[in-house]
Write a protein that holds these residues in place. Structure first.
Motif, PDB file in Angstrom:
ATOM      1  N   MET A  69      89.102  39.477  -9.257  1.00  0.00           N
ATOM      2  CA  MET A  69      87.813  39.870  -8.720  1.00  0.00           C
ATOM      3  C   MET A  69      87.883  40.034  -7.206  1.00  0.00           C
ATOM      4  O   MET A  69      88.595  39.312  -6.544  1.00  0.00           O
ATOM      5  N   THR A  70      87.139  41.009  -6.683  1.00  0.00           N
ATOM      6  CA  THR A  70      87.116  41.191  -5.232  1.00  0.00           C
ATOM      7  C   THR A  70      85.909  40.456  -4.654  1.00  0.00           C
ATOM      8  O   THR A  70      84.923  40.252  -5.342  1.00  0.00           O
ATOM      9  N   THR A  71      85.998  40.047  -3.402  1.00  0.00           N
ATOM     10  CA  THR A  71      84.860  39.350  -2.807  1.00  0.00           C
ATOM     11  C   THR A  71      84.013  40.283  -1.954  1.00  0.00           C
ATOM     12  O   THR A  71      82.979  39.885  -1.431  1.00  0.00           O
ATOM     13  N   ASP A  72      84.454  41.552  -1.810  1.00  0.00           N
ATOM     14  CA  ASP A  72      83.654  42.514  -1.050  1.00  0.00           C
ATOM     15  C   ASP A  72      82.301  42.694  -1.722  1.00  0.00           C
ATOM     16  O   ASP A  72      82.172  42.528  -2.920  1.00  0.00           O
ATOM     17  N   LEU A  73      81.318  43.092  -0.911  1.00  0.00           N
ATOM     18  CA  LEU A  73      80.015  43.385  -1.455  1.00  0.00           C
ATOM     19  C   LEU A  73      80.065  44.713  -2.208  1.00  0.00           C
ATOM     20  O   LEU A  73      80.520  45.711  -1.674  1.00  0.00           O
ATOM     21  N   HIS A  74      79.610  44.693  -3.439  1.00  0.00           N
ATOM     22  CA  HIS A  74      79.576  45.911  -4.248  1.00  0.00           C
ATOM     23  C   HIS A  74      78.211  46.542  -4.022  1.00  0.00           C
ATOM     24  O   HIS A  74      77.210  45.840  -4.085  1.00  0.00           O
ATOM     25  N   SER A  75      78.150  47.836  -3.760  1.00  0.00           N
ATOM     26  CA  SER A  75      76.829  48.366  -3.434  1.00  0.00           C
ATOM     27  C   SER A  75      76.301  49.372  -4.437  1.00  0.00           C
ATOM     28  O   SER A  75      77.031  50.170  -5.003  1.00  0.00           O
ATOM     29  N   VAL A  76      74.978  49.264  -4.634  1.00  0.00           N
ATOM     30  CA  VAL A  76      74.253  50.196  -5.499  1.00  0.00           C
ATOM     31  C   VAL A  76      73.264  50.914  -4.600  1.00  0.00           C
ATOM     32  O   VAL A  76      72.401  50.286  -3.990  1.00  0.00           O
ATOM     33  N   ASN A  77      73.437  52.221  -4.467  1.00  0.00           N
ATOM     34  CA  ASN A  77      72.597  53.016  -3.570  1.00  0.00           C
ATOM     35  C   ASN A  77      71.661  53.880  -4.399  1.00  0.00           C
ATOM     36  O   ASN A  77      72.119  54.697  -5.204  1.00  0.00           O
ATOM     37  N   ILE A  78      70.368  53.671  -4.208  1.00  0.00           N
ATOM     38  CA  ILE A  78      69.395  54.393  -5.028  1.00  0.00           C
ATOM     39  C   ILE A  78      68.699  55.444  -4.174  1.00  0.00           C
ATOM     40  O   ILE A  78      68.066  55.120  -3.153  1.00  0.00           O
ATOM     41  N   SER A  79      68.810  56.707  -4.587  1.00  0.00           N
ATOM     42  CA  SER A  79      68.223  57.803  -3.808  1.00  0.00           C
ATOM     43  C   SER A  79      66.710  57.825  -3.994  1.00  0.00           C
ATOM     44  O   SER A  79      66.166  57.199  -4.903  1.00  0.00           O
ATOM     45  N   LYS A  80      66.036  58.566  -3.135  1.00  0.00           N
ATOM     46  CA  LYS A  80      64.581  58.700  -3.224  1.00  0.00           C
ATOM     47  C   LYS A  80      64.186  59.305  -4.574  1.00  0.00           C
ATOM     48  O   LYS A  80      63.227  58.865  -5.206  1.00  0.00           O
ATOM     49  N   GLU A  81      64.940  60.307  -5.022  1.00  0.00           N
ATOM     50  CA  GLU A  81      64.662  60.948  -6.313  1.00  0.00           C
ATOM     51  C   GLU A  81      64.754  59.933  -7.442  1.00  0.00           C
ATOM     52  O   GLU A  81      63.917  59.893  -8.335  1.00  0.00           O
ATOM     53  N   ALA A  82      65.813  59.106  -7.410  1.00  0.00           N
ATOM     54  CA  ALA A  82      66.007  58.117  -8.470  1.00  0.00           C
ATOM     55  C   ALA A  82      64.920  57.045  -8.434  1.00  0.00           C
ATOM     56  O   ALA A  82      64.423  56.609  -9.468  1.00  0.00           O
ATOM     57  N   LEU A  83      64.518  56.638  -7.219  1.00  0.00           N
ATOM     58  CA  LEU A  83      63.448  55.636  -7.102  1.00  0.00           C
ATOM     59  C   LEU A  83      62.157  56.181  -7.707  1.00  0.00           C
ATOM     60  O   LEU A  83      61.441  55.480  -8.427  1.00  0.00           O
ATOM     61  N   PHE A  84      61.882  57.455  -7.431  1.00  0.00           N
ATOM     62  CA  PHE A  84      60.705  58.130  -7.993  1.00  0.00           C
ATOM     63  C   PHE A  84      60.749  58.048  -9.523  1.00  0.00           C
ATOM     64  O   PHE A  84      59.779  57.655 -10.175  1.00  0.00           O
ATOM     65  N   ASP A  85      61.911  58.368 -10.104  1.00  0.00           N
ATOM     66  CA  ASP A  85      62.068  58.326 -11.566  1.00  0.00           C
ATOM     67  C   ASP A  85      61.913  56.902 -12.106  1.00  0.00           C
ATOM     68  O   ASP A  85      61.323  56.690 -13.158  1.00  0.00           O
ATOM     69  N   ILE A  86      62.475  55.925 -11.384  1.00  0.00           N
ATOM     70  CA  ILE A  86      62.418  54.525 -11.837  1.00  0.00           C
ATOM     71  C   ILE A  86      60.963  54.043 -11.877  1.00  0.00           C
ATOM     72  O   ILE A  86      60.503  53.472 -12.860  1.00  0.00           O
ATOM     73  N   ILE A  87      60.221  54.333 -10.797  1.00  0.00           N
ATOM     74  CA  ILE A  87      58.827  53.882 -10.730  1.00  0.00           C
ATOM     75  C   ILE A  87      57.987  54.581 -11.800  1.00  0.00           C
ATOM     76  O   ILE A  87      57.202  53.952 -12.507  1.00  0.00           O
ATOM     77  N   LEU A  88      58.186  55.895 -11.934  1.00  0.00           N
ATOM     78  CA  LEU A  88      57.432  56.642 -12.940  1.00  0.00           C
ATOM     79  C   LEU A  88      57.691  56.110 -14.348  1.00  0.00           C
ATOM     80  O   LEU A  88      56.759  55.872 -15.120  1.00  0.00           O
ATOM     81  N   ALA A  89      58.951  55.915 -14.675  1.00  0.00           N
ATOM     82  CA  ALA A  89      59.301  55.437 -16.021  1.00  0.00           C
ATOM     83  C   ALA A  89      58.760  54.024 -16.239  1.00  0.00           C
ATOM     84  O   ALA A  89      58.187  53.719 -17.290  1.00  0.00           O
ATOM     85  N   GLY A  90      58.924  53.166 -15.237  1.00  0.00           N
ATOM     86  CA  GLY A  90      58.481  51.776 -15.360  1.00  0.00           C
ATOM     87  C   GLY A  90      56.976  51.667 -15.497  1.00  0.00           C
ATOM     88  O   GLY A  90      56.470  50.923 -16.336  1.00  0.00           O
ATOM     89  N   LEU A  91      56.238  52.430 -14.689  1.00  0.00           N
ATOM     90  CA  LEU A  91      54.785  52.322 -14.708  1.00  0.00           C
ATOM     91  C   LEU A  91      54.165  53.011 -15.913  1.00  0.00           C
ATOM     92  O   LEU A  91      53.159  52.559 -16.438  1.00  0.00           O
ATOM     93  N   GLU A  92      54.788  54.075 -16.362  1.00  0.00           N
ATOM     94  CA  GLU A  92      54.258  54.759 -17.546  1.00  0.00           C
ATOM     95  C   GLU A  92      54.324  53.816 -18.741  1.00  0.00           C
ATOM     96  O   GLU A  92      53.378  53.702 -19.523  1.00  0.00           O
ATOM     97  N   ALA A  93      55.429  53.117 -18.878  1.00  0.00           N
ATOM     98  CA  ALA A  93      55.580  52.187 -19.999  1.00  0.00           C
ATOM     99  C   ALA A  93      54.675  50.967 -19.834  1.00  0.00           C
ATOM    100  O   ALA A  93      54.245  50.358 -20.800  1.00  0.00           O
TER     101      ALA A  93
END
Ligand SMILES: [Zn+2]
Length: 278
Positions: free
Chosen positions: A1-25
């Motif tokens: 295992m590496t100790t470096d920070l693993h990063s997840v970068n979420i674009s504005k488009e993806a955030l829009f989709d995440i919020i829409l999907a989450g709130l619709e449900a």
């Protein structure tokens, strides 16, 4: 295992989709369900770094409308992912399969199957970290990894937790730690959480891997017939669109929601906060 920070970068488009999907449900009653606030499930697509440390960029989201969704769980079909992966392959670069997103919906009062009553508020969700992976979520990562970088194998889970509060309270909006961001829209409080898992073969497990495996309360001893273990590794969530305090300056409506019903009053009628009327 590496100790470096693993990063997840979420674009504005993806955030829009995440919020829409989450709130619709969360807010809208679905076919054949007698309750609101069900979980949603989506596949995430985008780009990954070809070198370590692990870095992924989520650009697209495809919600699984065919998933079996309830308040406490969501099950997706394997065929659907295979079909989507073949479609993504045709689109090529920028459409790599990265992992899954699902939601954690919490109401103020929920009734269990045997009539028991559960009560939730933003404070409890924060304190008990209901925004992070559950043990079941971690268990579901045992199925094959999604991204290979060199010889290492990874998978990624993103969770949007949603809770309608009695009134809008945004004073705590911002990063809770490196992998969780709290924000709100009107009286809807949300937490965006990302976790990278490194899939380590049982022969290569270090003491640190074994101890980190327990992050979400799973007992590694109960999985001794497994060959590969999803180890939750240190993760950094980046989402530029959320800035440092989310949508603090944006007005929004109010959602009134109970077990079986919901009512949304739009921004124009509901937003009475001084800042948003200027
Ligand atoms: Zn979950």
């Amino acid at each position: 295992m590496t100790t470096d920070l693993h990063s997840v970068n979420i674009s504005k488009e993806a955030l829009f989709d995440i919020i829409l999907a989450g709130l619709e449900a969360y807010a809208i009653k679905h076919d054949g369900q007698d309750v609101v606030a069900i979980e949603t499930f989506a596949h995430m697509w985008g780009r990954t770094n070809k070198n370590l440390p692990f870095k992924c960029y989520v650009d697209h989201l495809t919600p699984e409308t065919s998933a079996a969704r309830t308040r406490g769980s969501v099950t997706a079909s394997d065929i659907s992912l295979e079909l989507k992966q073949d479609i993504a392959a045709i689109f090529g670069k920028g459409f790599e399969y990265i992992g899954t997103m699902h939601s954690h919906p919490y109401l103020k009062v929920e009734q269990g199957e045997k009539g028991e009553v559960y009560e939730y508020d933003a404070k409890t969700i924060r304190k008990k970290k209901f925004y992070q992976c559950s043990d079941t979520d971690h268990k579901s990562e045992f199925t094959s990894s999604t991204v290979t970088v060199g010889k290492r194998k990874y998978s990624v889970a993103v969770i949007l937790t949603v809770h309608a509060m009695d009134r809008a309270r945004d004073e705590l909006d911002g990063a809770i730690d490196e992998q969780v961001f709290e924000f709100s829209l009107g009286n809807l409080k949300m937490w965006l959480f990302a976790q990278v898992f490194e899939h380590v073969d049982s022969d290569d497990l270090t003491d640190q891997d074994v101890s980190e495996f327990g992050k979400f309360e799973l007992d590694i001893k109960k999985f001794d017939d497994e060959f590969t273990f999803p180890i939750p590794v240190s993760t950094k969530l980046n989402c530029e669109a959320l800035g440092t305090s989310g949508f603090l300056l944006d007005g929004f409506g109010r959602l009134k929601i109970s077990d079986k019903d919901s009512l949304y009053t739009n921004k124009k009628q509901a937003e009475k906060r001084f800042w948003h009327k200027m």
